[in-house]
Motif scaffolding. Sequence first.
Motif, PDB file in Angstrom:
ATOM      1  N   HIS A   8     -12.616  -6.560 -16.834  1.00  0.00           N
ATOM      2  CA  HIS A   8     -11.770  -6.073 -17.728  1.00  0.00           C
ATOM      3  C   HIS A   8     -11.630  -4.704 -18.214  1.00  0.00           C
ATOM      4  O   HIS A   8     -10.724  -3.851 -18.466  1.00  0.00           O
ATOM      5  N   GLY A   9     -12.839  -4.185 -18.283  1.00  0.00           N
ATOM      6  CA  GLY A   9     -13.078  -2.761 -18.819  1.00  0.00           C
ATOM      7  C   GLY A   9     -12.677  -1.649 -17.531  1.00  0.00           C
ATOM      8  O   GLY A   9     -12.692  -0.477 -18.138  1.00  0.00           O
ATOM      9  N   TYR A  10     -12.561  -2.238 -16.387  1.00  0.00           N
ATOM     10  CA  TYR A  10     -12.030  -1.368 -15.233  1.00  0.00           C
ATOM     11  C   TYR A  10     -10.825  -0.981 -15.365  1.00  0.00           C
ATOM     12  O   TYR A  10     -10.350   0.008 -14.677  1.00  0.00           O
ATOM     13  N   ILE A  11      -9.850  -1.886 -15.956  1.00  0.00           N
ATOM     14  CA  ILE A  11      -8.316  -1.619 -15.911  1.00  0.00           C
ATOM     15  C   ILE A  11      -7.999  -0.376 -16.431  1.00  0.00           C
ATOM     16  O   ILE A  11      -7.256   0.239 -15.583  1.00  0.00           O
ATOM     17  N   PRO A  12      -8.297   0.084 -17.450  1.00  0.00           N
ATOM     18  CA  PRO A  12      -7.570   1.358 -18.005  1.00  0.00           C
ATOM     19  C   PRO A  12      -7.965   2.576 -17.140  1.00  0.00           C
ATOM     20  O   PRO A  12      -7.213   3.402 -16.903  1.00  0.00           O
ATOM     21  N   ARG A  13      -9.185   2.470 -16.524  1.00  0.00           N
ATOM     22  CA  ARG A  13      -9.488   3.629 -15.565  1.00  0.00           C
ATOM     23  C   ARG A  13      -8.578   3.485 -14.312  1.00  0.00           C
ATOM     24  O   ARG A  13      -8.152   4.493 -13.835  1.00  0.00           O
ATOM     25  N   MET A  14      -8.424   2.193 -13.927  1.00  0.00           N
ATOM     26  CA  MET A  14      -7.613   2.239 -12.717  1.00  0.00           C
ATOM     27  C   MET A  14      -6.116   2.510 -12.970  1.00  0.00           C
ATOM     28  O   MET A  14      -5.215   3.072 -12.071  1.00  0.00           O
ATOM     29  N   MET A  15      -5.557   2.165 -13.932  1.00  0.00           N
ATOM     30  CA  MET A  15      -4.333   2.614 -14.516  1.00  0.00           C
ATOM     31  C   MET A  15      -4.064   4.180 -14.627  1.00  0.00           C
ATOM     32  O   MET A  15      -3.264   4.663 -14.051  1.00  0.00           O
ATOM     33  N   ALA A  16      -5.057   4.618 -15.328  1.00  0.00           N
ATOM     34  CA  ALA A  16      -5.174   6.164 -15.341  1.00  0.00           C
ATOM     35  C   ALA A  16      -5.179   6.741 -13.702  1.00  0.00           C
ATOM     36  O   ALA A  16      -4.338   7.699 -13.301  1.00  0.00           O
ATOM     37  N   ALA A  17      -5.810   6.306 -12.807  1.00  0.00           N
ATOM     38  CA  ALA A  17      -5.876   6.649 -11.419  1.00  0.00           C
ATOM     39  C   ALA A  17      -4.386   6.453 -10.775  1.00  0.00           C
ATOM     40  O   ALA A  17      -4.049   7.638 -10.107  1.00  0.00           O
ATOM     41  N   CYS A  18      -3.742   5.522 -11.148  1.00  0.00           N
ATOM     42  CA  CYS A  18      -2.587   5.250 -10.374  1.00  0.00           C
ATOM     43  C   CYS A  18      -1.629   6.236 -11.204  1.00  0.00           C
ATOM     44  O   CYS A  18      -0.480   6.718 -10.328  1.00  0.00           O
ATOM     45  N   GLU A  19      -1.684   6.557 -12.344  1.00  0.00           N
ATOM     46  CA  GLU A  19      -0.903   7.690 -13.143  1.00  0.00           C
ATOM     47  C   GLU A  19      -1.352   8.865 -12.477  1.00  0.00           C
ATOM     48  O   GLU A  19      -0.255   9.824 -12.116  1.00  0.00           O
ATOM     49  N   ALA A  20      -2.446   9.076 -12.022  1.00  0.00           N
ATOM     50  CA  ALA A  20      -2.825  10.670 -11.385  1.00  0.00           C
ATOM     51  C   ALA A  20      -2.113  10.567 -10.117  1.00  0.00           C
ATOM     52  O   ALA A  20      -1.925  11.813  -9.737  1.00  0.00           O
ATOM     53  N   ILE A  21      -2.036   9.634  -9.265  1.00  0.00           N
ATOM     54  CA  ILE A  21      -1.466   9.796  -7.914  1.00  0.00           C
ATOM     55  C   ILE A  21      -0.028   9.661  -8.134  1.00  0.00           C
ATOM     56  O   ILE A  21       0.636   9.284  -7.095  1.00  0.00           O
ATOM     57  N   GLY A  22       0.771   9.500  -9.234  1.00  0.00           N
ATOM     58  CA  GLY A  22       2.062   9.690  -9.655  1.00  0.00           C
ATOM     59  C   GLY A  22       2.793   8.145  -9.647  1.00  0.00           C
ATOM     60  O   GLY A  22       4.115   7.988  -9.041  1.00  0.00           O
ATOM     61  N   HIS A  23       2.119   7.230  -9.906  1.00  0.00           N
ATOM     62  CA  HIS A  23       2.551   5.822 -10.163  1.00  0.00           C
ATOM     63  C   HIS A  23       2.378   5.243 -11.148  1.00  0.00           C
ATOM     64  O   HIS A  23       1.781   4.103 -11.484  1.00  0.00           O
ATOM     65  N   LYS A  24       2.593   6.049 -12.371  1.00  0.00           N
ATOM     66  CA  LYS A  24       2.342   5.357 -13.752  1.00  0.00           C
ATOM     67  C   LYS A  24       3.362   3.971 -13.859  1.00  0.00           C
ATOM     68  O   LYS A  24       4.322   4.015 -13.520  1.00  0.00           O
ATOM     69  N   GLY A  25       2.813   2.977 -14.482  1.00  0.00           N
ATOM     70  CA  GLY A  25       3.301   1.776 -14.986  1.00  0.00           C
ATOM     71  C   GLY A  25       3.855   0.990 -13.559  1.00  0.00           C
ATOM     72  O   GLY A  25       4.352  -0.061 -13.721  1.00  0.00           O
ATOM     73  N   GLN A  26       3.165   1.453 -12.250  1.00  0.00           N
ATOM     74  CA  GLN A  26       3.745   0.349 -11.228  1.00  0.00           C
ATOM     75  C   GLN A  26       2.355  -0.490 -10.753  1.00  0.00           C
ATOM     76  O   GLN A  26       2.527  -1.133  -9.776  1.00  0.00           O
ATOM     77  N   LEU A  27       1.325  -0.233 -11.482  1.00  0.00           N
ATOM     78  CA  LEU A  27       0.097  -1.447 -11.406  1.00  0.00           C
ATOM     79  C   LEU A  27       0.019  -2.332 -12.373  1.00  0.00           C
ATOM     80  O   LEU A  27       0.083  -1.873 -13.522  1.00  0.00           O
ATOM     81  N   LYS A  36       1.772   4.344  -0.617  1.00  0.00           N
ATOM     82  CA  LYS A  36       2.434   5.079   0.479  1.00  0.00           C
ATOM     83  C   LYS A  36       2.957   4.228   1.452  1.00  0.00           C
ATOM     84  O   LYS A  36       3.846   4.412   2.530  1.00  0.00           O
ATOM     85  N   ARG A  37       2.545   2.900   1.426  1.00  0.00           N
ATOM     86  CA  ARG A  37       3.168   1.978   2.180  1.00  0.00           C
ATOM     87  C   ARG A  37       4.539   1.402   1.847  1.00  0.00           C
ATOM     88  O   ARG A  37       5.059   0.347   2.432  1.00  0.00           O
ATOM     89  N   GLY A  38       5.057   1.899   0.765  1.00  0.00           N
ATOM     90  CA  GLY A  38       6.423   1.596   0.119  1.00  0.00           C
ATOM     91  C   GLY A  38       6.535   0.955  -0.867  1.00  0.00           C
ATOM     92  O   GLY A  38       7.730   0.189  -1.127  1.00  0.00           O
ATOM     93  N   PHE A  39       5.248   0.392  -1.448  1.00  0.00           N
ATOM     94  CA  PHE A  39       5.526  -0.875  -2.553  1.00  0.00           C
ATOM     95  C   PHE A  39       6.046  -0.244  -3.960  1.00  0.00           C
ATOM     96  O   PHE A  39       5.559   0.783  -4.287  1.00  0.00           O
ATOM     97  N   ASP A  40       7.108  -1.003  -4.626  1.00  0.00           N
ATOM     98  CA  ASP A  40       7.288  -0.487  -5.772  1.00  0.00           C
ATOM     99  C   ASP A  40       6.339  -0.872  -6.952  1.00  0.00           C
ATOM    100  O   ASP A  40       6.397  -0.193  -7.991  1.00  0.00           O
ATOM    101  N   GLN A  41       5.822  -2.042  -6.739  1.00  0.00           N
ATOM    102  CA  GLN A  41       5.013  -2.875  -7.817  1.00  0.00           C
ATOM    103  C   GLN A  41       3.821  -3.221  -6.859  1.00  0.00           C
ATOM    104  O   GLN A  41       3.849  -3.809  -5.964  1.00  0.00           O
ATOM    105  N   VAL A  42       2.742  -3.094  -7.487  1.00  0.00           N
ATOM    106  CA  VAL A  42       1.249  -3.520  -7.012  1.00  0.00           C
ATOM    107  C   VAL A  42       0.639  -4.365  -8.146  1.00  0.00           C
ATOM    108  O   VAL A  42       0.466  -3.966  -9.070  1.00  0.00           O
TER     109      VAL A  42
END
Length: 547
Positions: free
Chosen positions: A335-354, A320-326
Amino acid sequence: MRAKIHLESALKAVLADKGWEWPEKAVIEPPKDKKFGDMSANVAMMLAKQAKKAPRAIAEDIVEAMQNDPYITGIEIAGPGFLNFTFAPHFWWMTIPTIVGTGEHYGESGMGHGTKVQVEYVSANPTGPLHIGHGRGAALGDSLVRIMEKAGYEVEAEYYINDAGRQMLILGSSIWYRLQEVAGKEVAEPEDYYRGEYIIDIARAVLDANPDIFDKPEEEAVEICKNYGMNDILEGIKEDLKAFGVRHDVWFSEKSLVTDGKVDETFADMTKTGMGYEKDGAFWFKSTELGDDKDRVLRKSNGDTTYFASDIAYHDNKFKRGFDQVIDIWGADHHGYIPRMMAACEAIGHKGQLDVILVNLVNLLRDGEPIAMSTRAGQFETLKDVVDEVGADASRFMFLSRKSDSKLDFDLELVKQKSMDNPVYYVQYAHARICSLNKKAEEAGIKPADVKPDAMSLLDTQYDMEMLKLLDQYPDYVEAAARAQSPHMISMYLQELASTLHRYYTNCHVLSAEGDIAAARLMLLNCVAGVIKNGLGLLGVSAPESM
């Protein structure tokens, strides 16, 4: 690199003339074996289906069409259709005016096209001093910011302050326990607390600043201890990072996510998109929609939010601060937390941006013997101790000498050695060697040649060509390091450049060379010094003029 740019332009012109489109998987790069020339291309192999011809026949067409290229002296077809190109010496000589003309800007590009990127790194809990493992992540993050800015990205560096949650409660309780001991009170030892000497020092400081603390309710006293300790430790962290040459543009408070209503805001957004729902008095993330084995609770029925909830709200706030990539830099144990965080970013409309970069363990050694490190037990070598002993330059270069997800042995005694076996010394010495050569040249009345064709034409040995070709590759290494998010690629390049310089110095007389050759070679070596300084700057390492 100029060679790649010229070759790609020439090949595209040939393909356009023949009515062929440039293949998406076409690759132009230096061959692994130098006997195959300066550059190789697989374009003929990639055109077979489109051109409806055998790759070798396509390659033959390309060779015929490029016979009059003024910069290319040879084109060979290898195997079924690979193309190997050899450039003329006068093409490589033009590397010198490119470097001299751009100066410290050499290696800059528009690859990032101003894309807004946030890099979050270190983000250690303010519960104790930074240790050497944090140092590796700090060097990686800071160097990545420098490299990506060099490649044309708009980058902001951020530190996430974990000032909420269980670890902060333990910090407050630990200080309160030690404060009572300092005051001579008999208290039972807690089961779980921070044992380092720094906790005792903080406890004394809290008591001096709050002599009436025992008159307050224990809950309030613990809160005072927690806040004082967190602020004191955070200031120490900032000082250590500054001494390490690390930049952070933003220090973001986890607590602010709750106090500013950011968590509730994110929950509301997730409810609207159907990715969040209420059940049994709790709020849930519908993560099974994105491949998880079960939905995840974000707010418990008692009203407490989970760490995951804060992380989702934090990343929602980033976008929401305007970053295109994080880009997040985490310890390898996450390591095991990555898929969950990736899914969360997809859920808030930012798939592939993390993107998440993992930093593996650092094994701290002294003369080959391991040094135990544990923040909770109070047994650790702090980053400050390491930097004070071996210096920021040596520490940063060693941290960046290997890919971040590989384990790293860091021997304090080896890193301090001033020998060619020490990689940072090896590279810095190459720069200092050229500076020393310039001083001797000045004493002998020799000046570097002006950047003109007659001077550059004197650089005609195999060692001159080897050096020029490597200097030409530097911008490509910068782009590759930015694209792969791997600063160690710059470290590897600098070690190769230093090795080439030392070999050059062994095989080519400089100040004792005949006629105008000395001035021409000095001109070339000054370009080498400039690129070494440039590359070391991307790693946050100095380029000394004497050693």
